[in-house]
Design a protein around this motif. Structure first.
Motif, short mmCIF file in Angstrom:
data_model
loop_
_atom_site.label_atom_id
_atom_site.label_comp_id
_atom_site.label_asym_id
_atom_site.label_seq_id
_atom_site.Cartn_x
_atom_site.Cartn_y
_atom_site.Cartn_z
N LEU A 152 -0.57 4.72 -9.76
CA LEU A 152 -0.30 3.31 -10.04
C LEU A 152 -0.40 3.11 -11.54
O LEU A 152 -1.32 3.62 -12.19
N GLU A 212 -8.24 7.79 -11.37
CA GLU A 212 -8.75 7.85 -10.01
C GLU A 212 -9.94 6.91 -9.82
O GLU A 212 -10.90 6.94 -10.59
N ARG A 255 -6.49 2.13 -7.08
CA ARG A 255 -5.84 3.39 -6.75
C ARG A 255 -6.86 4.50 -6.55
O ARG A 255 -7.90 4.56 -7.21
N SER A 294 -3.22 8.05 -5.04
CA SER A 294 -1.82 7.66 -5.19
C SER A 294 -1.63 7.03 -6.56
O SER A 294 -2.49 6.27 -7.01
N SER A 322 4.48 1.83 -9.08
CA SER A 322 4.20 3.22 -8.76
C SER A 322 4.69 4.16 -9.86
O SER A 322 4.20 5.28 -9.98
N HIS A 355 0.84 -1.21 0.00
CA HIS A 355 0.00 0.00 0.00
C HIS A 355 0.87 1.25 0.00
O HIS A 355 1.80 1.36 0.79
N ASN A 356 0.57 2.17 -0.88
CA ASN A 356 1.07 3.53 -0.82
C ASN A 356 -0.09 4.44 -0.44
O ASN A 356 -1.21 4.25 -0.90
N TYR A 358 -4.76 5.81 -1.49
CA TYR A 358 -4.19 4.46 -1.56
C TYR A 358 -3.87 4.08 -3.00
O TYR A 358 -4.52 4.47 -3.95
N ALA A 359 -2.79 3.32 -3.12
CA ALA A 359 -2.52 2.47 -4.28
C ALA A 359 -2.24 1.10 -3.67
O ALA A 359 -1.44 0.98 -2.74
#
Length: 230
Positions: free
Chosen positions: A181, A211, A176, A179, A194, A100-101, A159-160
């Protein structure tokens, strides 16, 4: 700033994941890890190391990983101190792993709810909330795509995500919001990252997710749903 790499292919993927992480080192990080479903699909082989990606490379060289689907991550501490326990990938039980990012703003509320439901937390991160939510929904539907779809409805923040389970070792589910992706398209293989830089050694064809996108990434097929479910 954290980095994600994932791969589904017809070859052993750990070298791809590790090279991808090396190419994301410019983003800054304090730990690195990977999770690969082994070739027998009997387990998820997870490795995590505090410090440089090279420490993870050395670990894998000393005890090789063997699998054709996996996810990897470099972490920059936001929730919780730099430590192996806080490093990604995070797991729920022995069968679901997630990277997770981003930052989940309502993670404390979700953590309290999951603790009441019997989940034990091993880290100080907001990310562990996500993987336990996925596991909770997976137990109800036995479908990883549906479990991730239901999970992201509960998340507030950015989140990604990249998610795998040994119970369905044919795909990565990615999503995503807030963030970046990107999907890499290869020959009978697909990747997530990423940044396109992470995947340059394996492909020059990319799909930039929008998005709210939700993605099923398989070896020979890629399916994307938008924020409206289309």
């Amino acid at each position: 700033m954290c980095g994600i790499v994932g791969a589904v292919g017809d070859r052993e993927v750990s070298a791809i994941l590790l090279e991808g992480l090396k190419r994301l080192e410019y983003r800054g990080y304090d730990s690195a890890g990977l999770a690969v479903i082994d070739s027998s699909a009997a387990r998820i082989d997870r490795r995590r190391q505090l410090g440089k990606v090279q420490a993870l490379v050395d670990d894998v060289e000393a005890s090789p990983v063997d699998g054709r689907i996996g996810i990897a991550h470099t972490r920059w501490a936001t929730h919780g101190v730099p430590s192996e326990a806080n490093a990604h990938p995070h797991m729920s039980g022995e069968h679901i792993a997630l990277v997770h990012n981003g930052i989940i703003e309502n993670y404390e509320e979700l953590r309290d709810e999951l603790r009441a439901a019997g989940y034990c937390f091993q880290s100080q991160t907001d990310t562990e909330v996500i993987v336990h939510l996925v596991e909770q929904h997976f137990r109800q539907s036995n479908d990883l795509l549906d479990a991730v779809r239901q999970t992201i409805k509960r998340l507030e923040g950015a989140y990604a995500l990249g998610v795998i389970t040994k119970d369905d070792p044919s795909r990565i589910i990615a999503a995503r919001a807030g963030s970046p992706l990107v999907i890499g398209v290869g020959i009978n293989e697909h990747f997530i990252a990423s940044d396109v830089l992470a995947l340059r050694p394996v492909t020059d064809r990319f799909v930039f997710l929008e998005e709210g996108d939700l993605v099923e990434v398989k070896q020979s097929k890629l399916t994307i749903w938008d924020a409206n479910g289309d």
